[in-house]
Design a protein around this motif. Sequence first.
Motif: not given
Length: 186
Positions: A19-22, A28-37, A108-114
Amino acid sequence: MVSNAVRWLVWVLFLVGGGALGVWLDLRLWPAWWHSPFWHLVSALAGVGVFRIVLTVSRVTGRWLARCGRVGELPRMETNRLVTVGPYACMRHPMHLGLMLFPLAFALVLGSPAFVLLVWPLEVLAIVLLVLFVEEREARLKFGADYAAYARRVPAFNLAPACLAKLLQDPPERPDCTNTFRIAEK
């Protein structure tokens, strides 16, 4: 034999470390996805679905082990009989196959694409290696020639649809637990 404490530690490392690494990679790689509700909602719903599959597979395989793998009084989660029926008839490690989905559900629950795309596949590889080099060794020591015969006929993992369907079907209350791979009666 690897202790249960070490096994739990490995799972905690997979989940917390993954989770932390993801999240670190996501930022760094997908900040827009990370901030997408929207992404987080869809991802969390998918994660809950995968988690339900993990729980079902764990319940089903655990019941097969409890009903067919225990003779006499044993501590909880211990077995003293080789189980070769139910999902164990078509793969040697059905519970581990189900558990490989646990980090995916968490990712998936965390929402981390990485975590989903990069970290989880590496964790699956690590789980497969642990099963093949630790679990297999322990089973061979515990069950000897019977396990060797079983391993020659049944793959460690099997993705055939008929075999995967067995992972979702509860065993009967009193299943026929006959060990079809017994080499010689002792």
